[in-house]
Design a protein around this motif. Structure first.
Motif, PDB file in Angstrom:
ATOM      1  N   THR A  56      13.077 -10.691   9.939  1.00  0.00           N
ATOM      2  CA  THR A  56      13.271 -11.325  10.678  1.00  0.00           C
ATOM      3  C   THR A  56      11.526 -11.569  11.975  1.00  0.00           C
ATOM      4  O   THR A  56      11.417 -12.451  13.283  1.00  0.00           O
ATOM      5  CB  THR A  56      14.501 -11.817  11.485  1.00  0.00           C
ATOM      6  N   ASN A  57      12.204 -10.325  11.533  1.00  0.00           N
ATOM      7  CA  ASN A  57      10.612  -9.187  12.832  1.00  0.00           C
ATOM      8  C   ASN A  57       9.818  -8.209  12.062  1.00  0.00           C
ATOM      9  O   ASN A  57      10.544  -7.246  11.233  1.00  0.00           O
ATOM     10  CB  ASN A  57      11.558  -9.040  13.376  1.00  0.00           C
ATOM     11  N   VAL A  58       9.236  -8.082  12.373  1.00  0.00           N
ATOM     12  CA  VAL A  58       7.760  -7.016  12.059  1.00  0.00           C
ATOM     13  C   VAL A  58       7.460  -6.078  13.126  1.00  0.00           C
ATOM     14  O   VAL A  58       6.779  -6.408  14.274  1.00  0.00           O
ATOM     15  CB  VAL A  58       6.768  -7.616  10.591  1.00  0.00           C
ATOM     16  N   ASP A  59       7.125  -5.010  13.414  1.00  0.00           N
ATOM     17  CA  ASP A  59       6.209  -4.375  14.023  1.00  0.00           C
ATOM     18  C   ASP A  59       5.098  -3.348  12.887  1.00  0.00           C
ATOM     19  O   ASP A  59       5.668  -2.721  12.275  1.00  0.00           O
ATOM     20  CB  ASP A  59       7.135  -3.265  14.922  1.00  0.00           C
TER      21      ASP A  59
ATOM     22  N   SER B  45       2.961  -2.112  15.216  1.00  0.00           N
ATOM     23  CA  SER B  45       1.673  -1.139  15.351  1.00  0.00           C
ATOM     24  C   SER B  45       1.978   0.153  15.044  1.00  0.00           C
ATOM     25  O   SER B  45       1.480   0.701  15.213  1.00  0.00           O
ATOM     26  CB  SER B  45       1.998  -1.793  16.091  1.00  0.00           C
ATOM     27  N   GLN B  46       2.827   0.348  14.824  1.00  0.00           N
ATOM     28  CA  GLN B  46       3.623   1.878  13.426  1.00  0.00           C
ATOM     29  C   GLN B  46       3.673   1.691  12.545  1.00  0.00           C
ATOM     30  O   GLN B  46       3.705   1.201  11.484  1.00  0.00           O
ATOM     31  CB  GLN B  46       4.979   2.046  14.507  1.00  0.00           C
ATOM     32  N   HIS B  47       3.108   3.170  11.689  1.00  0.00           N
ATOM     33  CA  HIS B  47       3.622   3.088  10.966  1.00  0.00           C
ATOM     34  C   HIS B  47       4.116   5.023  10.287  1.00  0.00           C
ATOM     35  O   HIS B  47       3.942   5.855  10.996  1.00  0.00           O
ATOM     36  CB  HIS B  47       2.054   3.296  10.017  1.00  0.00           C
ATOM     37  N   PRO B  48       5.167   4.406   9.532  1.00  0.00           N
ATOM     38  CA  PRO B  48       5.504   3.227   8.446  1.00  0.00           C
ATOM     39  C   PRO B  48       5.592   2.246   9.801  1.00  0.00           C
ATOM     40  O   PRO B  48       6.511   2.201  10.300  1.00  0.00           O
ATOM     41  CB  PRO B  48       6.357   3.939   7.745  1.00  0.00           C
ATOM     42  N   PHE B  49       5.309   0.874   8.971  1.00  0.00           N
ATOM     43  CA  PHE B  49       5.936  -0.760   9.601  1.00  0.00           C
ATOM     44  C   PHE B  49       7.171  -0.940   9.638  1.00  0.00           C
ATOM     45  O   PHE B  49       8.028  -0.456   8.259  1.00  0.00           O
ATOM     46  CB  PHE B  49       5.592  -1.418   8.105  1.00  0.00           C
ATOM     47  N   ARG B  50       7.653  -1.222  10.635  1.00  0.00           N
ATOM     48  CA  ARG B  50       8.994  -1.189  10.733  1.00  0.00           C
ATOM     49  C   ARG B  50       9.186  -2.743  10.009  1.00  0.00           C
ATOM     50  O   ARG B  50       8.879  -3.946  11.043  1.00  0.00           O
ATOM     51  CB  ARG B  50       8.921  -0.948  11.840  1.00  0.00           C
ATOM     52  N   LEU B  51       9.829  -3.358   9.459  1.00  0.00           N
ATOM     53  CA  LEU B  51      10.699  -4.295   9.139  1.00  0.00           C
ATOM     54  C   LEU B  51      12.060  -4.519   9.809  1.00  0.00           C
ATOM     55  O   LEU B  51      12.859  -3.982   8.787  1.00  0.00           O
ATOM     56  CB  LEU B  51      10.616  -4.529   7.716  1.00  0.00           C
ATOM     57  N   VAL B  52      12.249  -5.509  10.967  1.00  0.00           N
ATOM     58  CA  VAL B  52      14.210  -5.774  10.512  1.00  0.00           C
ATOM     59  C   VAL B  52      14.257  -7.038   9.914  1.00  0.00           C
ATOM     60  O   VAL B  52      14.300  -8.256   9.955  1.00  0.00           O
ATOM     61  CB  VAL B  52      14.275  -6.069  12.059  1.00  0.00           C
ATOM     62  N   GLY B  53      15.555  -6.742   9.693  1.00  0.00           N
ATOM     63  CA  GLY B  53      16.156  -7.907   8.756  1.00  0.00           C
ATOM     64  C   GLY B  53      17.332  -8.007   9.089  1.00  0.00           C
ATOM     65  O   GLY B  53      17.914  -7.636  10.598  1.00  0.00           O
TER      66      GLY B  53
ATOM     67  N   ALA C 239      19.943  -7.981   7.410  1.00  0.00           N
ATOM     68  CA  ALA C 239      21.221  -7.369   7.069  1.00  0.00           C
ATOM     69  C   ALA C 239      20.909  -5.352   7.261  1.00  0.00           C
ATOM     70  O   ALA C 239      22.162  -4.304   7.943  1.00  0.00           O
ATOM     71  CB  ALA C 239      21.481  -7.329   5.628  1.00  0.00           C
ATOM     72  N   ARG C 240      19.634  -4.898   7.794  1.00  0.00           N
ATOM     73  CA  ARG C 240      19.084  -3.975   7.448  1.00  0.00           C
ATOM     74  C   ARG C 240      17.761  -3.739   8.951  1.00  0.00           C
ATOM     75  O   ARG C 240      17.097  -4.993   8.724  1.00  0.00           O
ATOM     76  CB  ARG C 240      19.616  -2.692   6.487  1.00  0.00           C
ATOM     77  N   THR C 241      16.730  -2.169   8.837  1.00  0.00           N
ATOM     78  CA  THR C 241      15.451  -2.524   9.526  1.00  0.00           C
ATOM     79  C   THR C 241      15.207  -1.810   7.931  1.00  0.00           C
ATOM     80  O   THR C 241      16.797  -0.259   8.013  1.00  0.00           O
ATOM     81  CB  THR C 241      15.998  -1.773  10.629  1.00  0.00           C
ATOM     82  N   TYR C 242      14.377  -1.740   7.960  1.00  0.00           N
ATOM     83  CA  TYR C 242      13.386  -1.330   7.139  1.00  0.00           C
ATOM     84  C   TYR C 242      12.488  -0.058   7.537  1.00  0.00           C
ATOM     85  O   TYR C 242      11.819  -0.868   8.358  1.00  0.00           O
ATOM     86  CB  TYR C 242      12.995  -2.552   5.456  1.00  0.00           C
ATOM     87  N   PHE C 243      11.760   0.334   6.832  1.00  0.00           N
ATOM     88  CA  PHE C 243      10.143   0.652   7.238  1.00  0.00           C
ATOM     89  C   PHE C 243       9.699   1.110   5.697  1.00  0.00           C
ATOM     90  O   PHE C 243       9.900   1.508   4.341  1.00  0.00           O
ATOM     91  CB  PHE C 243      10.342   2.415   7.696  1.00  0.00           C
TER      92      PHE C 243
END
Ligand SMILES: Cc1cc2nc3c(=O)[nH]c(=O)nc-3n(C[C@H](O)[C@H](O)[C@H](O)COP(=O)(O)OP(=O)(O)OC[C@H]3O[C@@H](n4cnc5c(N)ncnc54)[C@H](O)[C@@H]3O)c2cc1C
Length: 323
Positions: A99-102, A104-112, A114-118
């Motif tokens: 639902t959301n990605v960032d 600008s940071q590495h590792p990249f951050r993905l929000v779902g 169910a959970r948040t992923y890197f």
């Protein structure tokens, strides 16, 4: 047949996952192929499936143009094979929607949900959705006479009567292509003139199999098991008629599923993610594969090919970073 599932938004903050070498967003042909290549290169690979598990092709009853399957196979069979093939080398499928990605940071951050992923490397394979008519009968009869791809499904309409909805270049190109199979192709357009270029229009006019219904919109698609007719409305007079057809091909545009990347990745004016010949995006470490970055070809084989390209590039890039 649809493999869609609905993801509920859980209450509270999403749990955090570990960092993966590669995350592939999307479980269509591009996503599964990318995952096959990265997992086979011994990279820890997670595929986030999205709401349409298997992607668009999972909704069609027969795929006849994927090389290596001379007898053809169903869309669900093909995506099941693609999934199994990627899992054979260790790729893992997560039933979640990003639902959301960032980026600008590495590792990249993905929000779902169910959970948040890197992810150390990200392959965007979120595909595109054909713009729908949004009329009764359309969803139920998709893959049963309602199609969004003449190249894919035209062959099934040998000597049949079909309608093409739309008035742009792709509608006319697909109408011409469909005359190879269909006995009659009727272009149904809501205006009294076409948007398509003049050269294409004159080719269509010279084709004796193509006819027009102007100033006309589809109100409903009718048929029990397959398409049998269209309920049409004349936009000026309001007159309602029933128009018998065996198939209806809708070409009123495509929408790339790229909303979550707006402001993070460069896109064109239609929302397709911009890429170079190596499938690189505007952010280092992020590649795009398949229809999310391809308004032109829109095939399983081309999307899968781009998945392989993105995966090879991701693997080389991660190698260049070292540990
Ligand atoms: C009815 C139909 C029949 C077709 N028949 C054929 C055919 O016979 N032959 C052929 O070559 N082509 C065919 N096509 C075209 C083919 O399906 C597409 O070209 C191909 O599926 C594109 O693959 P893709 O992986 O790029 O994207 P898609 O197949 O569109 O898959 C996109 C994936 O991304 C996921 N996703 C999207 N947003 C998110 C998010 N925010 N978070 C997580 N996941 C997300 C979706 O859930 C989906 O799994 C057909 C298309 C349709 C609609």
């Amino acid at each position: 047949m649809s493999l869609q599932f609905t993801l509920g938004k859980p209450e509270g903050p999403a749990p955090v996952s570990e960092t993966h070498d590669v995350i592939v967003i999307g479980s269509g042909p591009a996503g599964y192929t990318a995952a096959l290549y990265t997992s086979r290169a011994h990279l820890d690979t997670l595929v986030i499936a999205g709401e349409a598990v298997g992607g668009q092709v999972a909704t069609t009853w027969e795929v006849d143009n994927y090389p290596g399957f001379p007898e053809g196979l169903t869309g669900p069979e093909l995506v099941e094979r693609l999934q199994k093939h990627s899992e054979r080398f260790g790729a893992r499928l997560e039933m979640d929607q990003v639902t959301n990605v960032d980026l600008s940071q590495h590792p990249f951050r993905l929000v779902g949900y169910a959970r948040t992923y890197f992810a150390r490397a990200l392959i965007v394979a979120v595909g595109a959705s054909p713009r729908k008519l949004d009329v009764p009968g359309e969803r139920r009869l998709t893959g049963r006479g309602v199609s969004y791809c003449g190249t894919c499904d035209g062959w099934f309409f040998q000597d049949k009567q079909v309608a093409v909805i739309g008035g742009g270049d792709s509608a006319l190109e697909e109408a011409l292509f469909l005359t190879r199979f269909a006995s009659k192709v009727t272009i149904i357009h809501r205006r009294d003139q076409l948007r398509a270029g003049p050269a294409l229009q004159s080719r269509v006019e010279r084709n004796g199999k193509i006819g027009y219904l102007w100033n006309t919109v589809v109100e409903e698609i009718l048929g029990e098991k397959t398409v049998q007719s269209l309920c049409l409305r004349h936009v000026n007079t309001g007159e309602i008629t029933e128009f018998p057809v065996d198939g209806v091909f809708v070409f009123i545009g495509h929408i790339p599923n790229t909303d979550i990347f707006q402001g993070q990745l460069d896109t064109d004016e239609l929302g397709y993610i911009k890429t170079d010949q190596h499938r690189r995006t505007s952010v280092a470490g992020v590649w795009v594969a398949g229809e999310a970055g391809d308004p032109h070809y829109r095939q399983v084989i081309t999307s899968a090919g781009m998945g392989a390209m993105a995966a090879i590039e991701a693997q080389r890039w991660l190698d260049s970073l070292g540990d």
